[in-house]
Design a protein around this motif. Sequence first.
Motif, PDB file in Angstrom:
ATOM      1  N   GLU A 182     -14.866   0.389   8.079  1.00 60.68           N
ATOM      2  CA  GLU A 182     -16.237   0.900   8.078  1.00 60.68           C
ATOM      3  C   GLU A 182     -16.511   1.689   9.353  1.00 60.68           C
ATOM      4  N   ARG A 183     -16.032   1.166  10.471  1.00 65.07           N
ATOM      5  CA  ARG A 183     -16.287   1.812  11.760  1.00 65.07           C
ATOM      6  C   ARG A 183     -15.697   3.209  11.815  1.00 65.07           C
ATOM      7  N   HIS A 184     -14.553   3.392  11.153  1.00 66.28           N
ATOM      8  CA  HIS A 184     -13.899   4.704  11.152  1.00 66.28           C
ATOM      9  C   HIS A 184     -14.270   5.552   9.934  1.00 66.28           C
ATOM     10  N   ASN A 185     -15.241   5.101   9.150  1.00 68.58           N
ATOM     11  CA  ASN A 185     -15.711   5.862   7.973  1.00 68.58           C
ATOM     12  C   ASN A 185     -14.553   6.284   7.081  1.00 68.58           C
ATOM     13  N   CYS A 186     -13.711   5.334   6.720  1.00 69.76           N
ATOM     14  CA  CYS A 186     -12.495   5.661   5.970  1.00 69.76           C
ATOM     15  C   CYS A 186     -12.811   6.100   4.543  1.00 69.76           C
ATOM     16  N   THR A 187     -12.050   7.078   4.076  1.00 66.16           N
ATOM     17  CA  THR A 187     -12.112   7.515   2.691  1.00 66.16           C
ATOM     18  C   THR A 187     -11.390   6.500   1.801  1.00 66.16           C
ATOM     19  N   ILE A 188     -11.543   6.658   0.480  1.00 62.15           N
ATOM     20  CA  ILE A 188     -10.781   5.804  -0.440  1.00 62.15           C
ATOM     21  C   ILE A 188      -9.292   5.946  -0.173  1.00 62.15           C
ATOM     22  N   GLU A 189      -8.855   7.183   0.072  1.00 64.03           N
ATOM     23  CA  GLU A 189      -7.426   7.448   0.248  1.00 64.03           C
ATOM     24  C   GLU A 189      -6.872   6.696   1.458  1.00 64.03           C
ATOM     25  N   GLU A 190      -7.662   6.588   2.521  1.00 67.26           N
ATOM     26  CA  GLU A 190      -7.237   5.800   3.673  1.00 67.26           C
ATOM     27  C   GLU A 190      -7.255   4.304   3.350  1.00 67.26           C
ATOM     28  N   ARG A 191      -8.304   3.857   2.683  1.00 67.28           N
ATOM     29  CA  ARG A 191      -8.417   2.447   2.317  1.00 67.28           C
ATOM     30  C   ARG A 191      -7.245   2.016   1.432  1.00 67.28           C
ATOM     31  N   GLU A 192      -6.802   2.919   0.538  1.00 69.34           N
ATOM     32  CA  GLU A 192      -5.680   2.587  -0.337  1.00 69.34           C
ATOM     33  C   GLU A 192      -4.439   2.205   0.460  1.00 69.34           C
ATOM     34  N   GLU A 193      -4.284   2.801   1.634  1.00 67.97           N
ATOM     35  CA  GLU A 193      -3.095   2.541   2.444  1.00 67.97           C
ATOM     36  C   GLU A 193      -3.283   1.414   3.450  1.00 67.97           C
ATOM     37  N   TYR A 194      -4.504   1.157   3.884  1.00 69.39           N
ATOM     38  CA  TYR A 194      -4.727   0.197   4.956  1.00 69.39           C
ATOM     39  C   TYR A 194      -5.121  -1.196   4.456  1.00 69.39           C
ATOM     40  N   GLU A 195      -5.850  -1.266   3.327  1.00 72.52           N
ATOM     41  CA  GLU A 195      -6.477  -2.534   2.936  1.00 72.52           C
ATOM     42  C   GLU A 195      -5.475  -3.662   2.725  1.00 72.52           C
ATOM     43  N   GLN A 196      -4.393  -3.385   1.987  1.00 75.73           N
ATOM     44  CA  GLN A 196      -3.458  -4.479   1.703  1.00 75.73           C
ATOM     45  C   GLN A 196      -2.730  -4.921   2.959  1.00 75.73           C
ATOM     46  N   HIS A 197      -2.453  -4.009   3.874  1.00 73.75           N
ATOM     47  CA  HIS A 197      -1.871  -4.420   5.161  1.00 73.75           C
ATOM     48  C   HIS A 197      -2.841  -5.358   5.889  1.00 73.75           C
ATOM     49  N   ILE A 198      -4.123  -4.991   5.921  1.00 76.85           N
ATOM     50  CA  ILE A 198      -5.120  -5.813   6.605  1.00 76.85           C
ATOM     51  C   ILE A 198      -5.231  -7.179   5.939  1.00 76.85           C
ATOM     52  N   GLU A 199      -5.224  -7.198   4.596  1.00 71.14           N
ATOM     53  CA  GLU A 199      -5.297  -8.464   3.870  1.00 71.14           C
ATOM     54  C   GLU A 199      -4.133  -9.386   4.240  1.00 71.14           C
ATOM     55  N   GLU A 200      -2.985  -8.808   4.557  1.00 72.01           N
ATOM     56  CA  GLU A 200      -1.801  -9.603   4.887  1.00 72.01           C
ATOM     57  C   GLU A 200      -1.657  -9.845   6.387  1.00 72.01           C
ATOM     58  N   GLY A 201      -2.664  -9.414   7.163  1.00 70.52           N
ATOM     59  CA  GLY A 201      -2.665  -9.689   8.595  1.00 70.52           C
ATOM     60  C   GLY A 201      -1.861  -8.708   9.432  1.00 70.52           C
ATOM     61  N   ASN A 202      -1.538  -7.538   8.876  1.00 72.33           N
ATOM     62  CA  ASN A 202      -0.756  -6.537   9.598  1.00 72.33           C
ATOM     63  C   ASN A 202      -1.668  -5.576  10.353  1.00 72.33           C
ATOM     64  N   ILE A 203      -1.250  -5.185  11.545  1.00 68.13           N
ATOM     65  CA  ILE A 203      -1.964  -4.187  12.343  1.00 68.13           C
ATOM     66  C   ILE A 203      -1.485  -2.801  11.932  1.00 68.13           C
ATOM     67  N   VAL A 204      -2.430  -1.882  11.679  1.00 65.53           N
ATOM     68  CA  VAL A 204      -2.086  -0.523  11.269  1.00 65.53           C
ATOM     69  C   VAL A 204      -2.654   0.470  12.266  1.00 65.53           C
ATOM     70  N   TYR A 205      -1.823   1.406  12.691  1.00 64.54           N
ATOM     71  CA  TYR A 205      -2.260   2.532  13.518  1.00 64.54           C
ATOM     72  C   TYR A 205      -2.186   3.824  12.703  1.00 64.54           C
ATOM     73  N   ALA A 206      -3.089   4.749  13.002  1.00 68.74           N
ATOM     74  CA  ALA A 206      -3.051   6.083  12.406  1.00 68.74           C
ATOM     75  C   ALA A 206      -3.863   7.004  13.315  1.00 68.74           C
ATOM     76  N   GLY A 207      -4.048   8.261  12.882  1.00 67.38           N
ATOM     77  CA  GLY A 207      -4.849   9.179  13.678  1.00 67.38           C
ATOM     78  C   GLY A 207      -4.338  10.597  13.642  1.00 67.38           C
ATOM     79  N   VAL A 208      -4.386  11.258  14.805  1.00 67.32           N
ATOM     80  CA  VAL A 208      -4.014  12.672  14.908  1.00 67.32           C
ATOM     81  C   VAL A 208      -2.880  12.887  15.908  1.00 67.32           C
ATOM     82  N   ASP A 209      -2.959  12.225  17.063  1.00 68.01           N
ATOM     83  CA  ASP A 209      -1.967  12.441  18.124  1.00 68.01           C
ATOM     84  C   ASP A 209      -0.927  11.322  18.069  1.00 68.01           C
TER      85      ASP A 209
END
Length: 446
Positions: A182-209
């Motif tokens: 929510e803080r990063h205003n994620c799109t559905i497309e981002e949520r599709e990739e991050y949510e299951q990792h978060i549910e399983e307790g995994n830390i995910v990094y992404a961005g531009v640089d």
Amino acid sequence: MTQTTRERVIIMGAAGRDFHNFNVLFRDNPRFEVVAFTAAQIPFIDNRRYPPELAGSLYPEGIPIYPESMLEELIKKYNVEKAMLSYSDLTAEEVVDKASRVIAAGAEFVLPGVFETMIKSNKPVIAVTASRTGAGKSTVSRRVASILKGLGVRFAVIRHPMPYGDLRRMVVQRFATFEDLERHNCTIEEREEYEQHIEEGNIVYAGVDYEAIIREAEKESQVVIWDGGNNDWPFYVPDLWITVVDPTRPRDVLSSYPGFVNVKLANVIVINKVNVVDQSNVENVEKAVRKVNSKAVIVKAHSEATASTPELIKGKRVLVIEDGPTVTHGGLGTAAGYYAARKYGAAEIIDPRPYAVGTIKEAYEKYPHIGPVLPALGYSPQQLKDLEITINNVPAESIVLGTPSNIARYLRVNKPVARIKFELREISKPDLRDIITEFLKHNRVI
């Protein structure tokens, strides 16, 4: 002192690989002047600017981003000498078409080299890539994460970029909770990739640089997992390169760009979904792999679907919602949700196309190959609203949710949702646990 003329360059992209290639090849490089980015494939990412805060001292006003449809016009307007293709999930024919457009307009068409665009990490990198979008990278990445967790190894997942918002606020992103989405205003497309990792307790990094991202991720990990996007090659030098291939689309193994590169350079090839195709498809894919890569270890695996609430599917009239990229530029007519609806005995799969509105209706017109399923597209607030209206318009009893993102968290839908989760199960030896354990021992991690 005579000033050397800088070569004028356009970077052809889709909000991700293009910015990375600029950062590693052109930022602070006085030999070149990047006059523009072009944008394709993803809606609502053109008509903005790569900001000066990210572009560096040579670009005090930043760099404009135009639609790729303006490519020839831009080449002539700016007297461009090179146009570099910097996005993925293309067929060989599409690459040739783009090359021909550039050459006919008077510029040189450039494909970047694999290793010149990679950054070296200080920690071992396990990269997960694919021959084509929809092959099952996410299940493989989560399987790798599960193996590392079981072995007591600290890791961070770094995801291929999806910088569709304010680029200045997306330089380095870290996702550990749903609140971070929510803080990063994620799109559905981002949520599709991050949510299951978060549910399983995994830390995910992404961005531009991605130079800055890897240095942050290294601080809290012994191993880095590169979780690839589309069929792009890794941004980091892989110490173990895993490529997932899809026997439901055997032709794409060697005829997609840059999926061919991933197949050719992989240490491990996972032939996924062997449980949903004829054995002849699996054999044909294995032969195709061996034509270009004789050394990779081949792992065969099932992609197994489970429904959260199967009673919402069996005997019901259902709406199937699929992962957006898989059934748009990924080229599949149907995907995981459709397969699961049939497996769990849906009485009828309702075709959503007659009920689509706004940007969702436009997506069907742009991608006429899409079958009787609804792509989960949400690249903008308006598209999210159009998706919600379309879902609620469809006269179904329940929703079969094939996308990994739980849309019920952020859309107001008028039907109960059966979530479909896919897990990887290897059926050959050595399996991924064997391979990763040996890799970790070789790198003195365990």
